[in-house]
Each structure stands twice: as C-alpha cells, then as structure tokens.
Design a protein around this motif. Structure first.
Motif, PDB file in Angstrom:
ATOM      1  N   GLY A 148      42.899  50.503  35.548  1.00  0.00           N
ATOM      2  CA  GLY A 148      42.926  49.386  35.156  1.00  0.00           C
ATOM      3  C   GLY A 148      42.402  48.162  35.735  1.00  0.00           C
ATOM      4  N   ARG A 149      41.367  48.668  36.637  1.00  0.00           N
ATOM      5  CA  ARG A 149      40.933  47.599  37.645  1.00  0.00           C
ATOM      6  C   ARG A 149      39.236  47.916  37.660  1.00  0.00           C
ATOM      7  NH1 ARG A 149      43.973  46.975  43.117  1.00  0.00           N
ATOM      8  NH2 ARG A 149      43.097  44.840  43.315  1.00  0.00           N
ATOM      9  N   VAL A 150      38.417  46.639  37.488  1.00  0.00           N
ATOM     10  CA  VAL A 150      37.044  46.928  37.660  1.00  0.00           C
ATOM     11  C   VAL A 150      36.864  47.169  39.173  1.00  0.00           C
ATOM     12  CG1 VAL A 150      34.878  45.954  37.417  1.00  0.00           C
ATOM     13  CG2 VAL A 150      36.652  45.141  35.788  1.00  0.00           C
ATOM     14  N   PRO A 151      36.247  48.315  39.386  1.00  0.00           N
ATOM     15  CA  PRO A 151      35.783  48.557  41.092  1.00  0.00           C
ATOM     16  C   PRO A 151      34.938  47.804  41.532  1.00  0.00           C
ATOM     17  CG  PRO A 151      35.537  50.694  39.572  1.00  0.00           C
ATOM     18  CD  PRO A 151      35.629  49.458  38.479  1.00  0.00           C
ATOM     19  N   ALA A 170      13.695  39.497  29.776  1.00  0.00           N
ATOM     20  CA  ALA A 170      14.740  38.768  28.874  1.00  0.00           C
ATOM     21  C   ALA A 170      15.994  39.498  28.598  1.00  0.00           C
ATOM     22  CB  ALA A 170      13.911  38.527  27.500  1.00  0.00           C
ATOM     23  N   GLY A 171      16.273  40.613  29.351  1.00  0.00           N
ATOM     24  CA  GLY A 171      17.241  41.632  29.319  1.00  0.00           C
ATOM     25  C   GLY A 171      18.793  40.730  29.457  1.00  0.00           C
ATOM     26  N   LEU A 172      19.750  41.508  29.009  1.00  0.00           N
ATOM     27  CA  LEU A 172      21.078  40.931  28.946  1.00  0.00           C
ATOM     28  C   LEU A 172      21.977  41.760  29.967  1.00  0.00           C
ATOM     29  CD1 LEU A 172      22.039  39.631  25.167  1.00  0.00           C
ATOM     30  CD2 LEU A 172      21.940  38.435  27.215  1.00  0.00           C
ATOM     31  N   LEU A 173      22.847  41.010  30.894  1.00  0.00           N
ATOM     32  CA  LEU A 173      23.811  41.769  31.314  1.00  0.00           C
ATOM     33  C   LEU A 173      25.158  41.667  30.584  1.00  0.00           C
ATOM     34  CD1 LEU A 173      25.024  43.415  33.854  1.00  0.00           C
ATOM     35  CD2 LEU A 173      24.988  41.049  34.985  1.00  0.00           C
ATOM     36  N   LEU A 174      25.767  42.372  30.327  1.00  0.00           N
ATOM     37  CA  LEU A 174      27.133  42.558  29.571  1.00  0.00           C
ATOM     38  C   LEU A 174      28.255  43.088  30.401  1.00  0.00           C
ATOM     39  CD1 LEU A 174      25.961  43.974  26.475  1.00  0.00           C
ATOM     40  CD2 LEU A 174      25.674  41.492  27.114  1.00  0.00           C
ATOM     41  N   LEU A 175      29.336  42.393  30.788  1.00  0.00           N
ATOM     42  CA  LEU A 175      30.451  42.611  31.708  1.00  0.00           C
ATOM     43  C   LEU A 175      31.466  42.411  30.990  1.00  0.00           C
ATOM     44  CD1 LEU A 175      29.212  40.470  34.782  1.00  0.00           C
ATOM     45  CD2 LEU A 175      28.930  42.879  34.669  1.00  0.00           C
ATOM     46  N   ASN A 176      32.477  43.493  30.980  1.00  0.00           N
ATOM     47  CA  ASN A 176      33.825  43.389  30.554  1.00  0.00           C
ATOM     48  C   ASN A 176      34.716  43.265  31.703  1.00  0.00           C
ATOM     49  OD1 ASN A 176      36.244  43.282  29.178  1.00  0.00           O
ATOM     50  ND2 ASN A 176      36.360  45.730  29.362  1.00  0.00           N
ATOM     51  N   LEU A 177      35.236  42.048  32.255  1.00  0.00           N
ATOM     52  CA  LEU A 177      35.992  41.976  33.163  1.00  0.00           C
ATOM     53  C   LEU A 177      37.664  41.544  32.755  1.00  0.00           C
ATOM     54  CD1 LEU A 177      33.689  39.336  35.077  1.00  0.00           C
ATOM     55  CD2 LEU A 177      33.764  41.798  35.066  1.00  0.00           C
ATOM     56  N   ALA A 178      38.292  41.410  33.829  1.00  0.00           N
ATOM     57  CA  ALA A 178      39.902  41.230  33.531  1.00  0.00           C
ATOM     58  C   ALA A 178      40.372  40.427  34.540  1.00  0.00           C
ATOM     59  CB  ALA A 178      40.819  42.380  33.272  1.00  0.00           C
ATOM     60  N   ASP A 179      41.207  39.486  34.383  1.00  0.00           N
ATOM     61  CA  ASP A 179      41.770  38.585  35.393  1.00  0.00           C
ATOM     62  C   ASP A 179      43.138  38.021  34.834  1.00  0.00           C
ATOM     63  OD1 ASP A 179      41.936  37.263  37.793  1.00  0.00           O
ATOM     64  OD2 ASP A 179      40.296  36.001  37.360  1.00  0.00           O
ATOM     65  N   GLU A 180      43.760  37.444  35.741  1.00  0.00           N
ATOM     66  CA  GLU A 180      45.111  36.543  35.786  1.00  0.00           C
ATOM     67  C   GLU A 180      44.804  35.263  35.334  1.00  0.00           C
ATOM     68  OE1 GLU A 180      46.138  36.777  39.920  1.00  0.00           O
ATOM     69  OE2 GLU A 180      47.429  38.715  39.556  1.00  0.00           O
ATOM     70  N   PRO A 181      45.692  34.418  34.783  1.00  0.00           N
ATOM     71  CA  PRO A 181      45.509  33.244  34.175  1.00  0.00           C
ATOM     72  C   PRO A 181      44.814  32.239  35.068  1.00  0.00           C
ATOM     73  CG  PRO A 181      47.554  33.976  33.672  1.00  0.00           C
ATOM     74  CD  PRO A 181      47.085  35.052  34.450  1.00  0.00           C
ATOM     75  N   ASN A 182      45.020  32.349  36.282  1.00  0.00           N
ATOM     76  CA  ASN A 182      44.352  31.423  37.241  1.00  0.00           C
ATOM     77  C   ASN A 182      42.815  31.717  37.322  1.00  0.00           C
ATOM     78  OD1 ASN A 182      43.701  33.451  39.267  1.00  0.00           O
ATOM     79  ND2 ASN A 182      45.739  33.401  40.222  1.00  0.00           N
ATOM     80  N   ARG A 183      42.067  32.806  36.947  1.00  0.00           N
ATOM     81  CA  ARG A 183      40.907  33.089  36.849  1.00  0.00           C
ATOM     82  C   ARG A 183      40.186  32.902  38.191  1.00  0.00           C
ATOM     83  NH1 ARG A 183      40.749  30.540  31.228  1.00  0.00           N
ATOM     84  NH2 ARG A 183      40.297  28.563  32.230  1.00  0.00           N
ATOM     85  N   ASN A 216      40.985  40.037  28.985  1.00  0.00           N
ATOM     86  CA  ASN A 216      39.849  40.330  29.226  1.00  0.00           C
ATOM     87  C   ASN A 216      38.767  39.270  29.257  1.00  0.00           C
ATOM     88  OD1 ASN A 216      40.911  43.270  27.957  1.00  0.00           O
ATOM     89  ND2 ASN A 216      39.219  43.550  29.439  1.00  0.00           N
ATOM     90  N   TYR A 217      37.781  39.260  29.815  1.00  0.00           N
ATOM     91  CA  TYR A 217      36.631  38.023  29.661  1.00  0.00           C
ATOM     92  C   TYR A 217      35.438  38.823  29.665  1.00  0.00           C
ATOM     93  CZ  TYR A 217      40.107  34.847  31.250  1.00  0.00           C
ATOM     94  OH  TYR A 217      41.205  34.164  31.581  1.00  0.00           O
ATOM     95  N   VAL A 218      34.563  38.601  28.927  1.00  0.00           N
ATOM     96  CA  VAL A 218      33.370  39.194  28.452  1.00  0.00           C
ATOM     97  C   VAL A 218      32.052  38.225  28.756  1.00  0.00           C
ATOM     98  CG1 VAL A 218      31.617  40.155  26.833  1.00  0.00           C
ATOM     99  CG2 VAL A 218      34.009  41.050  26.781  1.00  0.00           C
ATOM    100  N   ALA A 262      33.934  41.838  48.499  1.00  0.00           N
ATOM    101  CA  ALA A 262      34.117  41.886  46.974  1.00  0.00           C
ATOM    102  C   ALA A 262      35.375  42.773  46.756  1.00  0.00           C
ATOM    103  CB  ALA A 262      32.826  42.646  46.591  1.00  0.00           C
ATOM    104  N   GLU A 263      36.169  42.360  45.923  1.00  0.00           N
ATOM    105  CA  GLU A 263      37.496  42.958  45.335  1.00  0.00           C
ATOM    106  C   GLU A 263      37.332  43.647  43.853  1.00  0.00           C
ATOM    107  OE1 GLU A 263      39.945  39.934  45.905  1.00  0.00           O
ATOM    108  OE2 GLU A 263      40.126  40.029  48.159  1.00  0.00           O
ATOM    109  N   PRO A 264      38.158  44.346  43.833  1.00  0.00           N
ATOM    110  CA  PRO A 264      38.389  44.915  42.263  1.00  0.00           C
ATOM    111  C   PRO A 264      39.238  43.961  41.559  1.00  0.00           C
ATOM    112  CG  PRO A 264      39.811  46.005  43.878  1.00  0.00           C
ATOM    113  CD  PRO A 264      39.098  45.328  44.574  1.00  0.00           C
ATOM    114  N   SER A 265      39.102  43.887  40.231  1.00  0.00           N
ATOM    115  CA  SER A 265      39.668  43.043  39.610  1.00  0.00           C
ATOM    116  C   SER A 265      41.164  43.089  39.616  1.00  0.00           C
ATOM    117  CB  SER A 265      39.485  43.027  38.056  1.00  0.00           C
ATOM    118  OG  SER A 265      39.766  44.463  37.598  1.00  0.00           O
ATOM    119  N   PRO A 266      42.071  42.147  39.552  1.00  0.00           N
ATOM    120  CA  PRO A 266      43.556  42.134  39.864  1.00  0.00           C
ATOM    121  C   PRO A 266      44.208  43.258  39.062  1.00  0.00           C
ATOM    122  CG  PRO A 266      42.913  39.925  39.415  1.00  0.00           C
ATOM    123  CD  PRO A 266      41.594  40.828  38.961  1.00  0.00           C
ATOM    124  N   THR A 267      45.255  43.732  39.743  1.00  0.00           N
ATOM    125  CA  THR A 267      46.092  45.008  38.733  1.00  0.00           C
ATOM    126  C   THR A 267      46.590  44.192  37.515  1.00  0.00           C
ATOM    127  OG1 THR A 267      46.546  45.973  41.026  1.00  0.00           O
ATOM    128  CG2 THR A 267      48.104  46.269  39.109  1.00  0.00           C
TER     129      THR A 267
END
Length: 277
Positions: A148-151, A170-183, A216-218, A262-267
């Motif tokens: 459940g966490r982004v490494p 001109a390429g694109l980096l696409l990231l699916n992240l996740a975080d708590e409300p404090n971001r 999730n935040y993309v 660097a830290e993984p995304s929050p639990t």
C-alpha cells in the motif's frame, strides 16, 4: 480489444497471494494479499474503473496521436498498458514488475490481446529504469505500491534523474502517489520532481484535493510546458469529480528528498477506506 477472449466468470483464487474477482459489469479486479491492484475489462480496455488510472490516461492522451513508447513501473493487471495498446495500436511498451508470479497469473487469467508489443521484465522499477536507453520513452508511468505504499527508491533524486534521462525531450512522467490530508509527503515528492521536470500538474478527486481524506494524487510532469486548461477540460469528462492544480501550488516551500532521506508514501488507512472505485 476485439472481444476474442471469453468473458471472465466467477471468482478464482490463483494462489494464496492472488485473487481475480469478477464483477457484474464483466470486469475483473486483481487483488494481491487482499489489496486491489488493478481492474481489467478484456472487452473494453478504455473502461478505467479506478479513478487514478483514468487520471493517468489523461497524460497518455496528451501525447501526439499514433504509437508511442511507454515504460510502466508497476504492472499488476497491466490495465494502463492495455489501454495504450487499444488506443494506440503498435505502441512499444516495457513493464517493470518484480512480482513474476503475479505477472504469470495475470497473463493466464487475463490474456493480453494478439499483436501486442507489451514486454514485462521481472525487475523492480529503480533497477530496471537504469537499464533503459537514453531518450527511449515518450512516457513513464510510475504506479507501483508495496503493501500500500510507494517505495522510497522510486522517489529519490537519483531515480527521478533516471526518468529524465530515459524520457524524450517532450516526454511525460506520470506518477500515481498517495498521501495523508496534510500532503507533506506529496510536497517533498513534487520538490524532488521539480529539479528535473519544471512543469507539473496534480490531479486528484476533489475531496482528496480539499484535504478531507487520505487518497491518490496523480502527477503529470514534463520538461516542456503543459496545457493545463486542456488537462482540466479532459478531467471534467471523468466519472469521478476531479480537481487539477499546478504542482507549485501544492509544493510550497517543501525541501526535495535526498537519496539518503527519501521515504515511502504514508501507510494507508484500513483497506477500502481511501480509494474510490
């Protein structure tokens, strides 16, 4: 997809780790250790049930028409790769997915379409991206979770620099992240990404963007300017109400990660309470 594959019927447990759960719409949710990984509809690859996958697809759709080269970090059910194959036949795609048993189960239970150019490599993202050629991808989609966490190793300056190296100008980096409300975690990721990609926007469900819950935040990031008005227009077509904001507005004064801190995304909260499906 042409519908050459039979519809998936019933619920099959492939192994203690993997489940394939069919729904009334004819799609299948892939679960690993009880965590939903992907939703796949073999007959309609453009049906993107998970809201963050639909948001990632906006980035894919921004690229010029025709076949493209895409690297996916994280495979699971190969939903986004199937979407690219369906909407841009002939696209060359590399998927970095270290869980070879999951890939084998997905290939068996949810076969890929004939004529696809999707190549799955049993490597983790941080390792696999280093082996890719310079300027070999039009897009890199990072959608990889471990328990459940982004490494963390996918979010370091060194790995972000690898994304930049592999992407075309001109390429694109696409990231699916996740975080708590404090971001706080998101802000540090955005600061890290900004060192290599000066142009970025963030998409999220409106209640998540308002800080009402974990979610999730993309991130869509590029070395060239992004058409934020066009991104917003496309976001209004999504089933789930989505808000688009410039990354700088969410980054604030956050410091970028270093390779050491660097830290993984929050639990995430209890399973099922933070992702709208």
């Amino acid at each position: 997809m042409t519908g050459s594959h039979p519809p998936y019927a019933g619920t099959v447990t492939d192994a203690p780790h993997f489940d394939f759960q069919a729904d009334e719409r004819g799609g299948v949710t892939v679960l690993r250790d009880g965590h939903p990984q992907s939703h796949v509809d073999l007959h309609d690859p453009e049906l993107l049930v998970f809201e963050y996958v639909a948001q990632l697809a906006i980035g894919i759709d921004l690229l010029p028409p025709g076949p493209i080269a895409v690297t996916h970090i994280g495979g699971a059910g190969l939903t986004l790769a199937r979407y690219v194959q369906h909407t841009r036949p002939g696209s060359a795609q590399i998927v970095l997915e270290p869980d070879a048993a999951l890939t084998e189960a997905v290939r068996r239970e949810l076969p890929l379409p004939r004529g696809h150019r999707i190549r799955v490599r049993p490597l983790d993202g941080a390792t696999g991206v280093r082996a890719l050629r310079d300027f070999s991808a039009d897009a890199i989609a990072v959608d990889a979770y471990d328990a459940g966490r982004v490494p963390a190793d996918l979010l370091t300056p060194a790995t972000v620099a690898q994304y930049r190296r592999v992407l075309r100008p001109a390429g694109l980096l696409l990231l699916n992240l996740a975080d708590e409300p404090n971001r706080r975690h998101l802000a540090r990721v955005l600061a890290t990404v900004a060192a290599e990609f000066p142009h970025a926007v963030v998409l999220a469900l409106t209640d998540v963007m308002k800080g009402r819950r974990f979610g999730n935040y993309v991130v869509l990031a590029s070395g060239t300017a992004l058409a934020i008005d066009e991104i917003r227009r496309r976001a209004t077509r999504l089933t789930a109400t989505t808000t688009v904001r410039p990354a700088a507005a969410l980054q604030g004064t956050a410091k970028p990660f270093t390779d050491e801190d660097a830290e993984p995304s929050p639990t995430p909260p209890e399973l099922g309470s933070w992702r709208v499906r």
